[in-house]
Each structure stands twice: as structure tokens, then as C-alpha cells.
Design an enzyme around this catalytic site. Structure first.
Site, PDB file in Angstrom:
ATOM      1  N   GLY A 124       0.736  -1.309   0.020  1.00  0.00           N
ATOM      2  CA  GLY A 124      -0.042  -0.171  -0.049  1.00  0.00           C
ATOM      3  C   GLY A 124       0.989   1.371   0.110  1.00  0.00           C
ATOM      4  O   GLY A 124       0.590   2.325  -0.703  1.00  0.00           O
ATOM      5  N   SER A 125       1.997   1.374   0.755  1.00  0.00           N
ATOM      6  CA  SER A 125       2.676   2.614   0.825  1.00  0.00           C
ATOM      7  C   SER A 125       3.269   2.634  -0.536  1.00  0.00           C
ATOM      8  O   SER A 125       3.428   3.944  -1.117  1.00  0.00           O
ATOM      9  CB  SER A 125       3.897   2.461   1.982  1.00  0.00           C
ATOM     10  OG  SER A 125       3.227   2.583   3.235  1.00  0.00           O
TER      11      SER A 125
ATOM     12  N   ASN B  74      -7.843   4.379   8.852  1.00  0.00           N
ATOM     13  CA  ASN B  74      -7.120   3.217   9.550  1.00  0.00           C
ATOM     14  C   ASN B  74      -7.115   3.316  10.917  1.00  0.00           C
ATOM     15  O   ASN B  74      -7.338   2.310  11.333  1.00  0.00           O
ATOM     16  CB  ASN B  74      -5.574   2.914   9.043  1.00  0.00           C
ATOM     17  CG  ASN B  74      -5.069   4.259   9.287  1.00  0.00           C
ATOM     18  OD1 ASN B  74      -5.255   5.400   8.849  1.00  0.00           O
ATOM     19  ND2 ASN B  74      -3.819   4.040   9.976  1.00  0.00           N
TER      20      ASN B  74
ATOM     21  N   GLN C 126      -7.625   0.102   3.659  1.00  0.00           N
ATOM     22  CA  GLN C 126      -8.575  -0.487   4.614  1.00  0.00           C
ATOM     23  C   GLN C 126      -9.908  -0.676   4.318  1.00  0.00           C
ATOM     24  O   GLN C 126     -10.433  -1.563   4.887  1.00  0.00           O
ATOM     25  CB  GLN C 126      -8.574   0.565   5.804  1.00  0.00           C
ATOM     26  CG  GLN C 126      -7.243   0.813   6.600  1.00  0.00           C
ATOM     27  CD  GLN C 126      -7.039  -0.479   7.412  1.00  0.00           C
ATOM     28  OE1 GLN C 126      -7.710  -1.229   8.024  1.00  0.00           O
ATOM     29  NE2 GLN C 126      -5.787  -0.530   7.973  1.00  0.00           N
TER      30      GLN C 126
ATOM     31  N   SER D 230      -3.492  -3.251  -0.611  1.00  0.00           N
ATOM     32  CA  SER D 230      -2.559  -4.193  -0.002  1.00  0.00           C
ATOM     33  C   SER D 230      -3.049  -5.380   0.463  1.00  0.00           C
ATOM     34  O   SER D 230      -4.223  -5.627   1.027  1.00  0.00           O
ATOM     35  CB  SER D 230      -1.828  -3.457   1.374  1.00  0.00           C
ATOM     36  OG  SER D 230      -0.961  -4.232   1.860  1.00  0.00           O
TER      37      SER D 230
ATOM     38  N   HIS E 288      -1.961  -7.555   2.481  1.00  0.00           N
ATOM     39  CA  HIS E 288      -1.913  -8.266   4.098  1.00  0.00           C
ATOM     40  C   HIS E 288      -3.074  -7.886   4.874  1.00  0.00           C
ATOM     41  O   HIS E 288      -2.995  -8.316   5.791  1.00  0.00           O
ATOM     42  CB  HIS E 288      -0.492  -8.100   4.752  1.00  0.00           C
ATOM     43  CG  HIS E 288      -0.184  -6.613   5.052  1.00  0.00           C
ATOM     44  ND1 HIS E 288      -0.322  -6.338   6.493  1.00  0.00           N
ATOM     45  CD2 HIS E 288       0.174  -5.514   4.217  1.00  0.00           C
ATOM     46  CE1 HIS E 288      -0.150  -5.055   6.705  1.00  0.00           C
ATOM     47  NE2 HIS E 288       0.085  -4.464   5.497  1.00  0.00           N
TER      48      HIS E 288
ATOM     49  N   THR F 132      11.580  -8.388 -11.675  1.00  0.00           N
ATOM     50  CA  THR F 132      10.975  -9.527 -11.852  1.00  0.00           C
ATOM     51  C   THR F 132       9.635  -9.801 -10.880  1.00  0.00           C
ATOM     52  O   THR F 132       9.889  -9.396  -9.845  1.00  0.00           O
ATOM     53  CB  THR F 132      11.722 -10.717 -11.475  1.00  0.00           C
ATOM     54  OG1 THR F 132      12.770 -10.610 -12.506  1.00  0.00           O
ATOM     55  CG2 THR F 132      11.083 -12.084 -11.550  1.00  0.00           C
TER      56      THR F 132
ATOM     57  N   CYS G 115       1.966   1.683  12.025  1.00  0.00           N
ATOM     58  CA  CYS G 115       3.220   2.287  11.389  1.00  0.00           C
ATOM     59  C   CYS G 115       3.822   3.302  12.489  1.00  0.00           C
ATOM     60  O   CYS G 115       4.734   3.906  12.181  1.00  0.00           O
ATOM     61  CB  CYS G 115       2.869   3.087  10.106  1.00  0.00           C
ATOM     62  SG  CYS G 115       2.303   1.950   8.828  1.00  0.00           S
TER      63      CYS G 115
END
Length: 392
Positions: free
Chosen positions: A71-72, A151, A179, A199, A201, A237, A325
Site C-alpha cells: 500500500g505505501s 485506518n 482499509q 494491500s 496483507h 521480476t 506504522c
């Protein structure tokens, strides 16, 4: 009671089905997708299939989906890429004061490069004012970047309306939806979104993989120069296992979606109501209605958030005081300060975010333990003692 995990906004466990889908691409089909032989082409097809899956669930075209490292990275690429590609049109960016630091710090960096940034206020529920947004747009505005859902406090922004305003004024609109994806049905075309970050995760997929949706025709510079991967826009890759895992995760997130949302929202409301009824001088942070179905963020007066987290952890409960974070920082949450909370109250907030495996028994356990923990902390607080004396 086993350990209770209530920090799904920080990260989620990888679902068994996701891990199973990923495994062959670590050891069996390990070829480089850019090569011409069979085990490489199998991987290329896996990427194409994953791209199509993500696109279908976001209402996009497969050629508008680009895989990133998270996401970042997606936020950085969207913001820097759009403003750089459109710098001949202007240098003004609009965002909000409660964005994730991946957005805020990117905007701060761009300010040092000569760009102008307007940081919109939010009300006590964590919502921007659409009239303030309209008034902030100028002739040199080239980007609006507003998160889909916060978030920390879970407030959901009026994304379709923001996108419509941007569209009418000819300004690109990016949303950090990290989120929101998997918790809200998203249609990028219907909601007038030009660029969207997500994202893996956060939706029971692997870490280190994300997506940036880029509407066809949007001017944006390339992220990484090198090979022809991601249609030449992000060289390197491809992370085939991660891409396959993310696609499986988002597919599962929207399977039986309505039933899952209703169940989790019911547990969320039980937790919110139970805490507010059992613990005095407690307040829900964020919008009570326009809110993510799994988010509980409550502020406790006369309590220090980090100590509260440690005591919960000693009782087997993992939660948060805000964004993962910023954990370890002694500064109060920038989100809570933007909502109008004074420093001392912003320090005493607790975020609990539920997941698909959260049970009613776990909620009952938290409601049993939390009042005792809060009262124990208040009994040691000089501020609480002074408050009681003043209000006898």
C-alpha cells in the site's frame, strides 16, 4: 481463553486457501514470467489471471491493474507519479489531515520540492466537508488524494461524491483504499476514482504485495525504470506467489461478503455498546454510522493508551492505540488530534479491529476484562483523583 487478536487493521493472518494457492509458485512453477519456456509462461498466465480477478472485483479493466510491493508503494507511486506527469498544469495537491503517513509524508516531501498542499480539516466524526473541498480547488490543482476509510477510527469518506467533484473540475482523484478493500464493495468507475491503492496483507493475503489501479488515460510517470514488467511502468521480476496470493485473498474477501459484514458488524456493535455501558468517561471516536464494520476506537479519560495495551496483552488480548506504522511513538495520534481531541484524551484511545474469525466469546472476554483494567489504571492516576475531588 486462547490469545485474542483484535488488530486486524494492522495486519491479518494468511488464509490457508491463500497459502495453498501460493505454494506451487515457490518451488514447482518458479520460472521468470518474462522467459519463453513453459514453466515461465505458466507463471505469466497466473499473473494475467490474478490481474483479471482483481480488476473484476474493483470494477476495473485488467490493463488498469498494476502490482506493487504494498500500500505505501502504491500511495507513493500514485501521488508522485500523477503530480510529476501533470506539473505543466499546476502544482497544487489537496488531501486531508487524517491520511495515512504514506500519503502525508509523501505530500510533505513534495512540498519541499515546491508543490503546494492543502490539508483539509475533518469534523469530530472524521469526515471532510465537501463544500470545503470545492472551495479548496484552484486553477493549478492537479490532484486530490483522500483515503477511502480511515485506518484508526474507521470513518468512511463520501468517495463517490469526492470523485464527482474532482471529475467536474478536471482534477485527478486518488484514494488510499487499503482499509476499505474487502470490507466495502468498490466500483472504481461508478465512484469516479482515477487511482486506487490496496494491500494484500490487510485482506488475509501475504505481505509485500499491493495494487495500484490506474484509470486508462490518466497521466502518470513510471515508478521503476528497467525491464518491461507491468507494461513497462514498474520494472523488476514479478512476485508471482504474492500476486497469486493477493488475487486469491480478494476473491475470498468478497465471497459471502454480505453475511460476513453483518456478523462482524454485530460483534463490533456489541463491543462498542458494552464498553460504553460498562466504563464511564469513555467515548467512541469516529463516525458511529459511516464506519468500517470491524472498527472499534474508544477514548478513555484518565488513561494512558500504551499502558492500557500492555495490560490487555498481559490478559491475552492484542489491540492497538492507532496505526501500526506509528507504534512506539510517544506523540498522540494525528488522526485523533484532527478530530478535535485534546492531547491528554488522544493519548488514552484504544483501537480494536475485528476479523473474520473473531467470536462472540472473545468479545465477552474483552468486555469482562477491560473495565477492570481501565479502573485499575485510573486508580493510579493523579488526574483521576483530582477529577473525583472536584466533582464530589
Amino acid at each position: 481463553m486462547d490469545r485474542i487478536y483484535l488488530d486486524h487493521a494492522a495486519t491479518t493472518p494468511v488464509k490457508p486457501e491463500v497459502l495453498e494457492a501460493m505454494m506451487p509458485y515457490f518451488t514447482q512453477s518458479f520460472g521468470n514470467p518474462s522467459s519463453v519456456y513453459q514453466i515461465a509462461q505458466i507463471n505469466k498466465k497466473a499473473i494475467d489471471d490474478a490481474r483479471e480477478t482483481v480488476a473484476n472485483l474493483l470494477g476495473a479493466h485488467p490493463n488498469e491493474i498494476f502490482f506493487t510491493a504494498g500500500g505505501s508503494e502504491s500511495d507513493n507511486w500514485a501521488i508522485k507519479g500523477i503530480v510529476e506527469a501533470n506539473k505543466n498544469k499546476g502544482n497544487h495537491i489537496i488531501t486531508s489531515k487524517i491520511e495515512h503517513h504514506a500519503v502525508l509524508h509523501t505530500c510533505e516531501y513534495l512540498e519541499k520540492q515546491g508543490y503546494e498542499v492543502t490539508y483539509l480539516n475533518v469534523n469530530e466524526k472524521g469526515q471532510i466537508d465537501l463544500e470545503e473541498l470545492k472551495a479548496a480547488i484552484k486553477e493549478n490543482t492537479i490532484l486530490i488524494t483522500i483515503m477511502y476509510a480511515n485506518n484508526e477510527v474507521g470513518s468512511i469518506m463520501p468517495i463517490k461524491e469526492i470523485g464527482q467533484i474532482a471529475k467536474e473540475r478536471g482534477v485527478a482523484f486518488h484514494t488510499d483504499a487499503v482499509q476499505a478493500v474487502g470490507q466495502i464493495r468498490i466500483d472504481v468507475k461508478d465512484q469516479n476514482i482515477d487511482a486506487l491503492s490496496m494491500s494484500g496483507h490487510k485482506i488475509y493475503g501475504p505481505k509485500g504485495i499491493g495494487v495500484l489501479y490506474i484509470r486508462r488515460g490518466l497521466k502518470i510517470t513510471n515508478l521503476i525504470h528497467g525491464g518491461a514488467q507491468e507494461r513497462g511502468r514498474r520494472a523488476g521480476t514479478e512476485n508471482v506467489p504474492g500476486i497469486v496470493g493477493l488475487a486469491k485473498a480478494i476473491e475470498l474477501a468478497y465471497t459471502d461478503f454480505d453475511d460476513k459484514v453483518v456478523r462482524i458488524q454485530g460483534l463490533r456493535d456489541k463491543l462498542i455498546n458494552g464498553v460504553l455501558e460498562a466504563i464511564p468517561y469513555a467515548k467512541l471516536n469516529g463516525d458511529p454510522v459511516q464506519r468500517l464494520s470491524n472498527n472499534v476506537n474508544i477514548g478513555f479519560e484518565f488513561v494512558e493508551g500504551e499502558s492500557l495495551l500492555l495490560l490487555l496483552d498481559m490478559n491475552g488480548v492484542a489491540a492497538s492505540s492507532g496505526s501500526a506504522c506509528t507504534s512506539g511513538s510517544l506523540d498522540p495520534s494525528h488522526v485523533l488530534l484532527a478530530l478535535g481531541l485534546p492531547h491528554e484524551k488522544a493519548h488514552g484511545s484504544l483501537r480494536m479491529t475485528l476479523g473474520e474469525k473473531t467470536t462472540e466469546a472473545e468479545i465477552d472476554y474483552v468486555l469482562e476484562k477491560l473495565p477492570t483494567i481501565v479502573q485499575r489504571m485510573r486508580d493510579m492516576s493523579p488526574l483521576y483523583e483530582d477529577f473525583l475531588k472536584e466533582n464530589k
